[in-house]
Design a protein around this motif. Structure first.
Motif, PDB file in Angstrom:
ATOM      1  N   HIS A  45       0.806  -1.223   0.000  1.00 13.99           N
ATOM      2  CA  HIS A  45       0.000   0.000   0.000  1.00 13.99           C
ATOM      3  C   HIS A  45       0.839   1.274   0.000  1.00 13.99           C
ATOM      4  O   HIS A  45       0.283   2.365   0.041  1.00 13.99           O
ATOM      5  CB  HIS A  45      -0.935  -0.011   1.208  1.00 13.99           C
ATOM      6  CG  HIS A  45      -1.891  -1.154   1.188  1.00 13.99           C
ATOM      7  ND1 HIS A  45      -2.860  -1.304   0.217  1.00 13.99           N
ATOM      8  CD2 HIS A  45      -2.007  -2.233   1.994  1.00 13.99           C
ATOM      9  CE1 HIS A  45      -3.536  -2.412   0.440  1.00 13.99           C
ATOM     10  NE2 HIS A  45      -3.031  -2.994   1.510  1.00 13.99           N
ATOM     11  N   VAL A  58       3.416  -8.569  -3.170  1.00  9.06           N
ATOM     12  CA  VAL A  58       2.226  -9.411  -3.367  1.00  9.06           C
ATOM     13  C   VAL A  58       2.642 -10.857  -3.593  1.00  9.06           C
ATOM     14  O   VAL A  58       2.089 -11.778  -2.992  1.00  9.06           O
ATOM     15  CB  VAL A  58       1.379  -8.897  -4.553  1.00  9.06           C
ATOM     16  CG1 VAL A  58       0.309  -9.910  -4.932  1.00  9.06           C
ATOM     17  CG2 VAL A  58       0.748  -7.560  -4.222  1.00  9.06           C
ATOM     18  N   LEU A  87      -4.945  -8.051   0.356  1.00  4.62           N
ATOM     19  CA  LEU A  87      -5.104  -8.141  -1.099  1.00  4.62           C
ATOM     20  C   LEU A  87      -6.447  -7.578  -1.551  1.00  4.62           C
ATOM     21  O   LEU A  87      -6.526  -6.880  -2.571  1.00  4.62           O
ATOM     22  CB  LEU A  87      -4.921  -9.586  -1.552  1.00  4.62           C
ATOM     23  CG  LEU A  87      -3.526 -10.161  -1.289  1.00  4.62           C
ATOM     24  CD1 LEU A  87      -3.471 -11.629  -1.650  1.00  4.62           C
ATOM     25  CD2 LEU A  87      -2.455  -9.371  -2.021  1.00  4.62           C
ATOM     26  N   VAL A  88      -7.500  -7.844  -0.798  1.00  5.12           N
ATOM     27  CA  VAL A  88      -8.815  -7.295  -1.142  1.00  5.12           C
ATOM     28  C   VAL A  88      -8.794  -5.775  -1.054  1.00  5.12           C
ATOM     29  O   VAL A  88      -9.316  -5.081  -1.931  1.00  5.12           O
ATOM     30  CB  VAL A  88      -9.920  -7.892  -0.237  1.00  5.12           C
ATOM     31  CG1 VAL A  88     -11.230  -7.133  -0.389  1.00  5.12           C
ATOM     32  CG2 VAL A  88     -10.121  -9.368  -0.569  1.00  5.12           C
ATOM     33  N   LYS A  90      -6.219  -3.857  -1.476  1.00  5.14           N
ATOM     34  CA  LYS A  90      -5.437  -3.348  -2.613  1.00  5.14           C
ATOM     35  C   LYS A  90      -6.294  -3.311  -3.868  1.00  5.14           C
ATOM     36  O   LYS A  90      -6.228  -2.353  -4.641  1.00  5.14           O
ATOM     37  CB  LYS A  90      -4.178  -4.200  -2.828  1.00  5.14           C
ATOM     38  CG  LYS A  90      -3.274  -3.678  -3.924  1.00  5.14           C
ATOM     39  CD  LYS A  90      -2.757  -2.287  -3.594  1.00  5.14           C
ATOM     40  CE  LYS A  90      -1.817  -1.775  -4.658  1.00  5.14           C
ATOM     41  NZ  LYS A  90      -1.280  -0.445  -4.341  1.00  5.14           N
ATOM     42  N   PHE A  91      -7.112  -4.336  -4.086  1.00 10.72           N
ATOM     43  CA  PHE A  91      -8.007  -4.322  -5.239  1.00 10.72           C
ATOM     44  C   PHE A  91      -8.997  -3.162  -5.138  1.00 10.72           C
ATOM     45  O   PHE A  91      -9.317  -2.529  -6.134  1.00 10.72           O
ATOM     46  CB  PHE A  91      -8.759  -5.646  -5.377  1.00 10.72           C
ATOM     47  CG  PHE A  91      -7.931  -6.732  -5.992  1.00 10.72           C
ATOM     48  CD1 PHE A  91      -7.331  -6.574  -7.229  1.00 10.72           C
ATOM     49  CD2 PHE A  91      -7.761  -7.940  -5.332  1.00 10.72           C
ATOM     50  CE1 PHE A  91      -6.570  -7.576  -7.796  1.00 10.72           C
ATOM     51  CE2 PHE A  91      -7.000  -8.955  -5.891  1.00 10.72           C
ATOM     52  CZ  PHE A  91      -6.402  -8.777  -7.127  1.00 10.72           C
ATOM     53  N   THR A  92      -9.473  -2.879  -3.937  1.00  6.80           N
ATOM     54  CA  THR A  92     -10.378  -1.758  -3.732  1.00  6.80           C
ATOM     55  C   THR A  92      -9.682  -0.447  -4.095  1.00  6.80           C
ATOM     56  O   THR A  92     -10.267   0.408  -4.762  1.00  6.80           O
ATOM     57  CB  THR A  92     -10.858  -1.707  -2.267  1.00  6.80           C
ATOM     58  OG1 THR A  92     -11.457  -2.955  -1.939  1.00  6.80           O
ATOM     59  CG2 THR A  92     -11.842  -0.591  -2.033  1.00  6.80           C
ATOM     60  N   THR A  93      -8.446  -0.309  -3.669  1.00  2.00           N
ATOM     61  CA  THR A  93      -7.671   0.886  -3.989  1.00  2.00           C
ATOM     62  C   THR A  93      -7.456   1.006  -5.496  1.00  2.00           C
ATOM     63  O   THR A  93      -7.605   2.084  -6.071  1.00  2.00           O
ATOM     64  CB  THR A  93      -6.306   0.836  -3.274  1.00  2.00           C
ATOM     65  OG1 THR A  93      -6.523   0.663  -1.880  1.00  2.00           O
ATOM     66  CG2 THR A  93      -5.504   2.088  -3.508  1.00  2.00           C
ATOM     67  N   LEU A  94      -7.120  -0.105  -6.132  1.00  2.00           N
ATOM     68  CA  LEU A  94      -6.914  -0.095  -7.579  1.00  2.00           C
ATOM     69  C   LEU A  94      -8.196   0.262  -8.322  1.00  2.00           C
ATOM     70  O   LEU A  94      -8.160   0.975  -9.330  1.00  2.00           O
ATOM     71  CB  LEU A  94      -6.394  -1.450  -8.057  1.00  2.00           C
ATOM     72  CG  LEU A  94      -4.959  -1.787  -7.676  1.00  2.00           C
ATOM     73  CD1 LEU A  94      -4.634  -3.216  -8.085  1.00  2.00           C
ATOM     74  CD2 LEU A  94      -3.985  -0.811  -8.309  1.00  2.00           C
ATOM     75  N   LYS A  95      -9.315  -0.219  -7.823  1.00  4.70           N
ATOM     76  CA  LYS A  95     -10.603   0.082  -8.451  1.00  4.70           C
ATOM     77  C   LYS A  95     -10.846   1.587  -8.491  1.00  4.70           C
ATOM     78  O   LYS A  95     -11.407   2.104  -9.450  1.00  4.70           O
ATOM     79  CB  LYS A  95     -11.727  -0.615  -7.685  1.00  4.70           C
ATOM     80  CG  LYS A  95     -13.098  -0.383  -8.260  1.00  4.70           C
ATOM     81  CD  LYS A  95     -14.155  -1.064  -7.428  1.00  4.70           C
ATOM     82  CE  LYS A  95     -15.552  -0.715  -7.938  1.00  4.70           C
ATOM     83  NZ  LYS A  95     -16.585  -1.227  -7.056  1.00  4.70           N
ATOM     84  N   ILE A  98      -7.653   3.234 -11.014  1.00  2.58           N
ATOM     85  CA  ILE A  98      -7.545   2.914 -12.440  1.00  2.58           C
ATOM     86  C   ILE A  98      -8.316   3.894 -13.327  1.00  2.58           C
ATOM     87  O   ILE A  98      -7.759   4.372 -14.318  1.00  2.58           O
ATOM     88  CB  ILE A  98      -7.936   1.441 -12.703  1.00  2.58           C
ATOM     89  CG1 ILE A  98      -6.825   0.535 -12.177  1.00  2.58           C
ATOM     90  CG2 ILE A  98      -8.173   1.183 -14.186  1.00  2.58           C
ATOM     91  CD1 ILE A  98      -7.118  -0.937 -12.240  1.00  2.58           C
TER      92      ILE A  98
END
Length: 130
Positions: A45, A58, A87-88, A90-95, A98
């Motif tokens: 993060h 990761v 990991l979840v 991080k995906f939220t942050t990427l969402k 992006i």
């Protein structure tokens, strides 16, 4: 300067530590694994670290899953949940990031194309004057 050398050496230190942990992961106790999970979760993060280091972090966490799973106790299960949560998140942050990155990329491409067109028109005008 000191800041520049710190910024240059930090990714190397993170990568070296990840390699070391990867090679000794089966021999680490649950307390050490907990510290490693915490540290590399923070790396994932940390926007100041290069993307390559975040990806390495990761991969290391995913490689630790098997070693932690074989510990087979309550603390190990909590670590697995912590990795999953990291990991979840991080995906939220990427969402969220992006779409902003795509807009910035499109704006940069449009500006580059406009600049290219302006240069072409300037060259054409200069050629017509001669």
């Amino acid at each position: 300067s000191l800041r520049t050398s710190h910024e240059a050496l930090r990714p190397l230190a993170c990568s070296t530590l990840a390699d070391l942990v990867h090679h000794v992961r089966g021999e680490l106790g649950i307390k050490h694994l907990s510290r490693v999970v915490h540290l590399f979760s923070c790396h994932i993060h940390d926007a100041s670290l290069p993307l390559a280091i975040q990806i390495t972090s990761v991969r290391l966490l995913l490689n630790l899953v098997e070693a932690i799973f074989h510990k087979n106790d309550v603390e190990a299960r909590a670590l697995l949940v912590r990795i999953l949560h990291t990991l979840v998140f991080k995906f939220t942050t990427l969402k969220e990031q992006i779409p902003k990155l795509l807009v910035a990329r499109d704006e940069a491409a449009a500006a580059k194309e406009a600049d290219k067109t302006a240069r072409s028109q300037q060259v054409t005008r200069e050629g017509a004057r001669k």
